[in-house]
Design a protein around this motif. Sequence first.
Motif, PDB file in Angstrom:
ATOM      1  N   ALA A  39       0.980  -0.782   0.403  1.00  0.00           N
ATOM      2  CA  ALA A  39       0.048   0.033  -0.273  1.00  0.00           C
ATOM      3  C   ALA A  39       0.558   0.961  -0.043  1.00  0.00           C
ATOM      4  O   ALA A  39       0.316   2.757  -0.323  1.00  0.00           O
ATOM      5  N   ARG A  40       2.261   1.007   0.826  1.00  0.00           N
ATOM      6  CA  ARG A  40       2.991   2.295   0.724  1.00  0.00           C
ATOM      7  C   ARG A  40       3.971   2.747  -0.986  1.00  0.00           C
ATOM      8  O   ARG A  40       3.667   3.718  -1.037  1.00  0.00           O
ATOM      9  N   ILE A  41       4.139   1.165  -0.949  1.00  0.00           N
ATOM     10  CA  ILE A  41       4.465   1.561  -2.159  1.00  0.00           C
ATOM     11  C   ILE A  41       3.641   1.799  -4.141  1.00  0.00           C
ATOM     12  O   ILE A  41       4.210   2.739  -4.853  1.00  0.00           O
ATOM     13  N   PRO A  99      -6.249   3.680   1.235  1.00  0.00           N
ATOM     14  CA  PRO A  99      -6.979   2.964   1.715  1.00  0.00           C
ATOM     15  C   PRO A  99      -8.384   1.877   0.279  1.00  0.00           C
ATOM     16  O   PRO A  99      -8.042   3.042  -0.431  1.00  0.00           O
ATOM     17  N   ALA A 100      -8.807   1.204   0.316  1.00  0.00           N
ATOM     18  CA  ALA A 100      -9.393   0.593  -0.920  1.00  0.00           C
ATOM     19  C   ALA A 100     -10.606   1.250  -1.161  1.00  0.00           C
ATOM     20  O   ALA A 100     -11.019   2.221  -0.391  1.00  0.00           O
ATOM     21  N   PRO A 101     -11.087   1.079  -2.531  1.00  0.00           N
ATOM     22  CA  PRO A 101     -12.148   1.990  -2.523  1.00  0.00           C
ATOM     23  C   PRO A 101     -13.548   2.041  -2.143  1.00  0.00           C
ATOM     24  O   PRO A 101     -13.556   0.848  -1.637  1.00  0.00           O
ATOM     25  N   GLY A 102     -13.894   3.129  -2.433  1.00  0.00           N
ATOM     26  CA  GLY A 102     -15.417   3.104  -1.546  1.00  0.00           C
ATOM     27  C   GLY A 102     -15.240   3.877   0.522  1.00  0.00           C
ATOM     28  O   GLY A 102     -14.328   3.428   0.648  1.00  0.00           O
ATOM     29  N   GLY A 151      -9.301   0.985   8.404  1.00  0.00           N
ATOM     30  CA  GLY A 151      -8.216   0.542   8.120  1.00  0.00           C
ATOM     31  C   GLY A 151      -7.682  -0.428   7.131  1.00  0.00           C
ATOM     32  O   GLY A 151      -7.405  -1.530   7.007  1.00  0.00           O
ATOM     33  N   MET A 152      -9.066  -0.378   6.158  1.00  0.00           N
ATOM     34  CA  MET A 152      -8.610  -1.777   5.598  1.00  0.00           C
ATOM     35  C   MET A 152      -7.851  -1.402   3.731  1.00  0.00           C
ATOM     36  O   MET A 152      -7.946  -0.023   3.629  1.00  0.00           O
ATOM     37  N   LEU A 153      -7.808  -2.069   3.699  1.00  0.00           N
ATOM     38  CA  LEU A 153      -6.002  -1.936   2.371  1.00  0.00           C
ATOM     39  C   LEU A 153      -6.409  -2.907   1.082  1.00  0.00           C
ATOM     40  O   LEU A 153      -7.042  -3.631   1.583  1.00  0.00           O
ATOM     41  N   ALA A 198       2.666  -5.009  -9.586  1.00  0.00           N
ATOM     42  CA  ALA A 198       4.021  -4.621  -9.757  1.00  0.00           C
ATOM     43  C   ALA A 198       4.564  -4.213  -8.338  1.00  0.00           C
ATOM     44  O   ALA A 198       5.383  -3.958  -8.566  1.00  0.00           O
ATOM     45  N   ALA A 199       3.697  -4.002  -6.752  1.00  0.00           N
ATOM     46  CA  ALA A 199       3.656  -3.720  -5.664  1.00  0.00           C
ATOM     47  C   ALA A 199       4.629  -4.640  -5.395  1.00  0.00           C
ATOM     48  O   ALA A 199       5.596  -4.241  -4.513  1.00  0.00           O
ATOM     49  N   VAL A 200       4.538  -5.721  -5.823  1.00  0.00           N
ATOM     50  CA  VAL A 200       5.154  -7.006  -5.090  1.00  0.00           C
ATOM     51  C   VAL A 200       6.379  -7.000  -5.718  1.00  0.00           C
ATOM     52  O   VAL A 200       7.263  -7.119  -4.943  1.00  0.00           O
ATOM     53  N   LEU A 201       6.755  -6.683  -7.123  1.00  0.00           N
ATOM     54  CA  LEU A 201       8.264  -6.895  -7.604  1.00  0.00           C
ATOM     55  C   LEU A 201       9.035  -5.392  -7.232  1.00  0.00           C
ATOM     56  O   LEU A 201       9.781  -5.599  -6.947  1.00  0.00           O
TER      57      LEU A 201
END
Length: 328
Positions: free
Chosen positions: A159-161, A166-169, A174-176, A182-185
Amino acid sequence: MSPLTGTIGCVSTSTGPTTRRHRPPEPVDLALVLPRFVRGSGDPTSHRVSDDWWFAWTTPDGPVTLHLTSEGSDVLASAWGDGADWMLERLPDLVGGRDDPSDFTPRHDLVARGWPRMRTWRVPANGLVAQMLVCSVLEQKVTHDQARHGWRTLVRLAARIDDDGPAPGPVPPGMLPPPTPAAVLRIPSWDWHARAWVQPSQSRTMLEVARRAASIDRLGDAVAPGDTAGVAALARRLESVPGIGPWTTAEALQRSHGAADLVSVGDYHLAQYVGQVLTGRRTDDAGMLRLLAPWAGHRQRVVRMIGLSGERKQAFGPKLAPADHRAH
Protein backbone atom coordinates in the motif's frame (compact mmCIF):
# COMPACT_ATOMS: atom_id res chain seq x y z
CA MET A 1 -28.62 -17.77 -17.02
CA SER A 2 -27.78 -21.33 -16.00
CA PRO A 3 -30.17 -22.89 -13.49
CA LEU A 4 -27.14 -23.53 -11.29
CA THR A 5 -26.41 -19.83 -10.92
CA GLY A 6 -29.83 -18.48 -10.01
CA THR A 7 -31.16 -15.01 -10.80
CA ILE A 8 -29.37 -11.69 -10.69
CA GLY A 9 -30.15 -8.01 -11.19
CA CYS A 10 -27.89 -4.96 -11.49
CA VAL A 11 -28.16 -1.26 -10.66
CA SER A 12 -25.35 1.20 -11.41
CA THR A 13 -25.20 4.87 -10.45
CA SER A 14 -22.66 7.61 -11.17
CA THR A 15 -22.23 8.60 -7.52
CA GLY A 16 -22.74 5.41 -5.54
CA PRO A 17 -21.72 1.79 -5.76
CA THR A 18 -22.70 -0.71 -8.38
CA THR A 19 -25.17 -3.08 -6.72
CA ARG A 20 -26.58 -6.49 -7.46
CA ARG A 21 -29.13 -8.81 -5.92
CA HIS A 22 -28.58 -12.52 -6.50
CA ARG A 23 -30.89 -15.38 -5.56
CA PRO A 24 -29.05 -18.73 -5.55
CA PRO A 25 -31.10 -21.72 -6.68
CA GLU A 26 -30.61 -23.21 -3.20
CA PRO A 27 -30.14 -21.36 0.12
CA VAL A 28 -26.53 -20.37 0.84
CA ASP A 29 -25.06 -19.51 4.25
CA LEU A 30 -22.48 -16.73 3.81
CA ALA A 31 -21.01 -17.55 7.22
CA LEU A 32 -20.00 -20.95 5.86
CA VAL A 33 -18.96 -19.85 2.37
CA LEU A 34 -17.00 -16.60 2.77
CA PRO A 35 -14.47 -17.34 5.56
CA ARG A 36 -12.29 -19.08 2.94
CA PHE A 37 -11.31 -15.60 1.72
CA VAL A 38 -10.31 -14.25 5.14
CA ARG A 39 -6.61 -14.49 6.03
CA GLY A 40 -6.82 -14.28 9.80
CA SER A 41 -8.55 -11.91 12.20
CA GLY A 42 -6.19 -9.03 11.35
CA ASP A 43 -6.49 -9.33 7.56
CA PRO A 44 -6.45 -5.74 6.20
CA THR A 45 -8.24 -6.84 3.01
CA SER A 46 -11.34 -8.21 4.74
CA HIS A 47 -13.77 -7.20 7.45
CA ARG A 48 -16.86 -8.76 8.98
CA VAL A 49 -19.54 -7.43 11.28
CA SER A 50 -22.34 -9.94 11.88
CA ASP A 51 -23.69 -10.84 8.41
CA ASP A 52 -21.94 -7.94 6.67
CA TRP A 53 -18.83 -9.01 4.77
CA TRP A 54 -16.25 -6.70 3.18
CA PHE A 55 -13.45 -7.71 0.80
CA ALA A 56 -10.82 -5.70 -1.04
CA TRP A 57 -9.39 -7.40 -4.12
CA THR A 58 -7.50 -6.43 -7.25
CA THR A 59 -9.19 -7.58 -10.45
CA PRO A 60 -7.81 -7.42 -14.01
CA ASP A 61 -9.86 -4.22 -14.40
CA GLY A 62 -8.50 -2.62 -11.22
CA PRO A 63 -9.18 -2.54 -7.48
CA VAL A 64 -12.58 -3.35 -6.01
CA THR A 65 -14.18 -3.23 -2.61
CA LEU A 66 -17.06 -5.66 -2.27
CA HIS A 67 -19.73 -5.62 0.42
CA LEU A 68 -21.91 -8.71 0.78
CA THR A 69 -24.87 -9.44 3.00
CA SER A 70 -27.93 -11.66 2.90
CA GLU A 71 -31.59 -10.71 2.86
CA GLY A 72 -33.82 -13.73 3.11
CA SER A 73 -32.83 -16.03 0.24
CA ASP A 74 -31.03 -13.23 -1.62
CA VAL A 75 -27.40 -12.19 -1.55
CA LEU A 76 -26.98 -8.41 -1.81
CA ALA A 77 -23.69 -7.06 -3.19
CA SER A 78 -22.31 -3.54 -3.52
CA ALA A 79 -19.00 -2.79 -5.20
CA TRP A 80 -16.77 0.26 -5.57
CA GLY A 81 -13.74 0.83 -7.76
CA ASP A 82 -12.63 0.12 -11.32
CA GLY A 83 -13.07 -3.62 -10.77
CA ALA A 84 -16.69 -3.38 -9.60
CA ASP A 85 -18.35 -4.67 -12.78
CA TRP A 86 -15.76 -7.44 -13.19
CA MET A 87 -16.36 -8.69 -9.66
CA LEU A 88 -20.14 -8.43 -9.68
CA GLU A 89 -20.32 -10.45 -12.91
CA ARG A 90 -18.82 -13.25 -10.81
CA LEU A 91 -21.14 -12.87 -7.83
CA PRO A 92 -22.97 -16.18 -8.48
CA ASP A 93 -19.64 -18.01 -8.59
CA LEU A 94 -18.45 -16.20 -5.47
CA VAL A 95 -21.24 -17.82 -3.46
CA GLY A 96 -20.75 -21.22 -5.07
CA GLY A 97 -23.17 -20.96 -7.98
CA ARG A 98 -21.36 -23.58 -10.07
CA ASP A 99 -20.61 -25.92 -7.19
CA ASP A 100 -23.02 -28.81 -7.68
CA PRO A 101 -23.21 -31.30 -4.78
CA SER A 102 -26.33 -33.03 -6.09
CA ASP A 103 -24.52 -36.34 -6.61
CA PHE A 104 -22.65 -36.18 -3.29
CA THR A 105 -23.14 -39.17 -0.96
CA PRO A 106 -21.94 -38.73 2.66
CA ARG A 107 -20.88 -42.43 3.08
CA HIS A 108 -19.15 -41.94 6.47
CA ASP A 109 -21.00 -41.44 9.79
CA LEU A 110 -19.26 -38.18 10.67
CA VAL A 111 -19.78 -36.76 7.18
CA ALA A 112 -23.42 -37.89 7.22
CA ARG A 113 -24.02 -36.19 10.57
CA GLY A 114 -22.61 -32.91 9.25
CA TRP A 115 -24.27 -33.00 5.85
CA PRO A 116 -27.67 -31.53 6.86
CA ARG A 117 -25.97 -28.38 8.17
CA MET A 118 -23.53 -28.25 5.25
CA ARG A 119 -26.28 -28.26 2.64
CA THR A 120 -26.14 -24.44 2.77
CA TRP A 121 -22.38 -24.43 2.11
CA ARG A 122 -20.86 -24.19 -1.35
CA VAL A 123 -17.24 -24.06 -2.55
CA PRO A 124 -16.76 -20.41 -3.60
CA ALA A 125 -14.84 -19.03 -6.58
CA ASN A 126 -13.60 -15.44 -6.94
CA GLY A 127 -11.72 -15.91 -10.23
CA LEU A 128 -8.47 -14.32 -8.99
CA VAL A 129 -5.89 -17.05 -9.59
CA ALA A 130 -2.66 -15.05 -9.32
CA GLN A 131 -3.85 -13.24 -6.19
CA MET A 132 -4.86 -16.47 -4.48
CA LEU A 133 -1.49 -17.99 -5.45
CA VAL A 134 0.34 -15.13 -3.74
CA CYS A 135 -1.68 -15.72 -0.55
CA SER A 136 -1.04 -19.47 -0.69
CA VAL A 137 2.71 -19.10 -1.28
CA LEU A 138 2.90 -17.12 1.97
CA GLU A 139 1.46 -20.14 3.77
CA GLN A 140 3.96 -22.68 2.41
CA LYS A 141 5.64 -24.67 5.21
CA VAL A 142 5.28 -21.97 7.87
CA THR A 143 3.22 -21.63 11.02
CA HIS A 144 -0.23 -20.06 11.03
CA ASP A 145 1.09 -16.98 12.85
CA GLN A 146 3.96 -16.54 10.39
CA ALA A 147 1.60 -16.71 7.42
CA ARG A 148 -0.83 -14.19 8.90
CA HIS A 149 1.94 -11.79 9.90
CA GLY A 150 3.49 -12.08 6.44
CA TRP A 151 0.19 -11.27 4.71
CA ARG A 152 -0.57 -8.26 6.92
CA THR A 153 2.92 -6.88 6.44
CA LEU A 154 2.94 -7.49 2.70
CA VAL A 155 -0.38 -5.67 2.26
CA ARG A 156 0.88 -2.65 4.22
CA LEU A 157 4.22 -2.54 2.43
CA ALA A 158 2.50 -2.73 -0.96
CA ALA A 159 0.00 0.00 0.00
CA ARG A 160 2.88 2.37 0.71
CA ILE A 161 4.59 1.46 -2.55
CA ASP A 162 1.45 1.93 -4.66
CA ASP A 163 0.41 4.95 -2.57
CA ASP A 164 -3.23 4.22 -3.35
CA GLY A 165 -4.54 4.84 0.16
CA PRO A 166 -7.41 2.76 1.52
CA ALA A 167 -9.52 0.40 -0.55
CA PRO A 168 -12.10 2.20 -2.76
CA GLY A 169 -15.50 3.13 -1.35
CA PRO A 170 -16.75 3.82 2.19
CA VAL A 171 -14.75 0.95 3.69
CA PRO A 172 -14.37 0.09 7.37
CA PRO A 173 -11.33 1.84 8.92
CA GLY A 174 -8.01 0.24 8.12
CA MET A 175 -9.08 -1.74 5.06
CA LEU A 176 -6.42 -1.81 2.35
CA PRO A 177 -6.31 -3.25 -1.17
CA PRO A 178 -4.20 -6.37 -1.69
CA PRO A 179 -0.79 -5.98 -3.32
CA THR A 180 -0.73 -5.56 -7.08
CA PRO A 181 1.87 -7.56 -9.02
CA ALA A 182 3.75 -4.32 -9.70
CA ALA A 183 3.93 -3.54 -5.98
CA VAL A 184 5.11 -7.07 -5.15
CA LEU A 185 7.98 -6.65 -7.63
CA ARG A 186 9.01 -3.37 -6.01
CA ILE A 187 9.23 -4.58 -2.40
CA PRO A 188 12.88 -4.39 -1.29
CA SER A 189 14.49 -7.75 -0.58
CA TRP A 190 15.32 -6.68 2.98
CA ASP A 191 11.66 -6.00 3.77
CA TRP A 192 10.63 -9.48 2.67
CA HIS A 193 12.80 -11.06 5.31
CA ALA A 194 13.28 -8.48 8.07
CA ARG A 195 9.74 -7.10 8.20
CA ALA A 196 7.40 -9.67 6.65
CA TRP A 197 9.41 -12.65 7.94
CA VAL A 198 9.01 -14.36 4.58
CA GLN A 199 11.46 -17.13 3.75
CA PRO A 200 13.77 -16.57 0.74
CA SER A 201 12.20 -19.46 -1.20
CA GLN A 202 8.74 -17.93 -0.67
CA SER A 203 9.75 -14.44 -1.77
CA ARG A 204 11.39 -15.84 -4.92
CA THR A 205 8.21 -17.72 -5.77
CA MET A 206 6.00 -14.69 -5.10
CA LEU A 207 8.16 -12.56 -7.38
CA GLU A 208 7.84 -15.22 -10.09
CA VAL A 209 4.03 -15.27 -9.69
CA ALA A 210 3.96 -11.45 -9.87
CA ARG A 211 6.00 -11.47 -13.09
CA ARG A 212 3.61 -13.98 -14.67
CA ALA A 213 0.39 -12.67 -13.08
CA ALA A 214 -1.26 -11.54 -16.33
CA SER A 215 -0.65 -14.86 -18.10
CA ILE A 216 -1.67 -16.83 -14.99
CA ASP A 217 -4.97 -14.97 -14.85
CA ARG A 218 -5.54 -15.54 -18.58
CA LEU A 219 -5.09 -19.27 -18.00
CA GLY A 220 -7.58 -19.06 -15.14
CA ASP A 221 -10.14 -17.19 -17.25
CA ALA A 222 -10.15 -20.06 -19.75
CA VAL A 223 -11.39 -22.53 -17.10
CA ALA A 224 -14.90 -22.36 -15.69
CA PRO A 225 -15.33 -22.62 -11.92
CA GLY A 226 -16.51 -26.07 -10.95
CA ASP A 227 -15.03 -27.73 -14.06
CA THR A 228 -13.21 -30.58 -12.28
CA ALA A 229 -11.19 -31.76 -15.27
CA GLY A 230 -10.37 -28.22 -16.38
CA VAL A 231 -9.28 -27.20 -12.90
CA ALA A 232 -7.05 -30.28 -12.59
CA ALA A 233 -5.39 -29.42 -15.92
CA LEU A 234 -4.97 -25.80 -14.80
CA ALA A 235 -3.29 -27.00 -11.61
CA ARG A 236 -0.76 -29.01 -13.62
CA ARG A 237 0.07 -25.96 -15.76
CA LEU A 238 0.51 -23.73 -12.70
CA GLU A 239 2.90 -26.27 -11.20
CA SER A 240 5.36 -25.43 -13.99
CA VAL A 241 6.03 -22.13 -12.18
CA PRO A 242 9.17 -22.53 -10.03
CA GLY A 243 8.21 -22.90 -6.36
CA ILE A 244 4.59 -23.87 -7.07
CA GLY A 245 3.53 -27.42 -6.18
CA PRO A 246 0.32 -29.38 -5.62
CA TRP A 247 -0.36 -27.94 -2.16
CA THR A 248 -0.11 -24.34 -3.36
CA THR A 249 -2.22 -24.85 -6.48
CA ALA A 250 -4.89 -26.67 -4.48
CA GLU A 251 -5.11 -23.91 -1.87
CA ALA A 252 -5.33 -21.24 -4.58
CA LEU A 253 -7.77 -22.98 -6.91
CA GLN A 254 -10.09 -23.99 -4.09
CA ARG A 255 -10.69 -20.24 -3.72
CA SER A 256 -10.37 -18.95 -7.28
CA HIS A 257 -12.20 -21.80 -9.06
CA GLY A 258 -14.30 -23.56 -6.43
CA ALA A 259 -12.19 -26.71 -6.74
CA ALA A 260 -14.37 -29.20 -4.86
CA ASP A 261 -12.12 -32.14 -5.76
CA LEU A 262 -8.61 -30.67 -5.43
CA VAL A 263 -6.98 -31.83 -2.17
CA SER A 264 -4.09 -29.98 -0.50
CA VAL A 265 -1.55 -32.79 -0.77
CA GLY A 266 1.65 -32.01 1.14
CA ASP A 267 0.02 -30.28 4.10
CA TYR A 268 1.92 -30.65 7.38
CA HIS A 269 -1.00 -32.16 9.32
CA LEU A 270 -3.90 -32.71 6.91
CA ALA A 271 -3.33 -36.36 5.98
CA GLN A 272 -2.91 -37.35 9.62
CA TYR A 273 -6.08 -35.48 10.56
CA VAL A 274 -8.18 -37.01 7.76
CA GLY A 275 -6.92 -40.46 8.67
CA GLN A 276 -7.72 -39.88 12.34
CA VAL A 277 -11.29 -38.77 11.61
CA LEU A 278 -12.17 -41.38 9.00
CA THR A 279 -10.41 -44.43 10.46
CA GLY A 280 -9.05 -43.54 13.90
CA ARG A 281 -5.50 -43.97 12.60
CA ARG A 282 -2.96 -41.52 11.21
CA THR A 283 -1.97 -41.83 7.57
CA ASP A 284 0.16 -40.15 4.89
CA ASP A 285 -0.81 -38.33 1.69
CA ALA A 286 -1.15 -41.55 -0.33
CA GLY A 287 -3.33 -43.08 2.39
CA MET A 288 -5.46 -39.94 2.59
CA LEU A 289 -6.09 -40.03 -1.15
CA ARG A 290 -7.10 -43.70 -0.92
CA LEU A 291 -9.54 -42.85 1.88
CA LEU A 292 -11.02 -40.01 -0.15
CA ALA A 293 -11.23 -41.98 -3.41
CA PRO A 294 -14.90 -43.01 -2.91
CA TRP A 295 -15.77 -39.31 -2.99
CA ALA A 296 -14.10 -38.63 -6.36
CA GLY A 297 -15.30 -35.26 -7.59
CA HIS A 298 -15.95 -34.12 -4.03
CA ARG A 299 -12.73 -34.93 -2.17
CA GLN A 300 -12.04 -31.35 -1.04
CA ARG A 301 -15.69 -31.04 -0.04
CA VAL A 302 -15.17 -33.94 2.37
CA VAL A 303 -11.93 -32.44 3.71
CA ARG A 304 -13.66 -29.13 4.31
CA MET A 305 -16.59 -30.84 6.02
CA ILE A 306 -14.19 -32.68 8.29
CA GLY A 307 -12.50 -29.37 9.14
CA LEU A 308 -15.84 -27.78 10.00
CA SER A 309 -17.06 -30.80 11.97
CA GLY A 310 -15.53 -29.69 15.26
CA GLU A 311 -13.48 -32.88 15.45
CA ARG A 312 -10.24 -31.94 17.19
CA LYS A 313 -6.86 -32.78 15.74
CA GLN A 314 -4.71 -35.13 17.79
CA ALA A 315 -1.16 -34.10 18.58
CA PHE A 316 0.76 -36.48 16.35
CA GLY A 317 4.23 -35.06 16.95
CA PRO A 318 6.19 -31.83 17.33
CA LYS A 319 4.56 -28.68 16.05
CA LEU A 320 6.02 -26.89 13.06
CA ALA A 321 8.44 -24.36 14.57
CA PRO A 322 8.77 -20.83 13.18
CA ALA A 323 11.90 -20.44 11.05
CA ASP A 324 13.81 -17.14 11.24
CA HIS A 325 15.64 -16.45 7.96
CA ARG A 326 16.49 -12.85 8.78
CA ALA A 327 20.12 -11.79 8.63
CA HIS A 328 21.78 -11.03 11.96
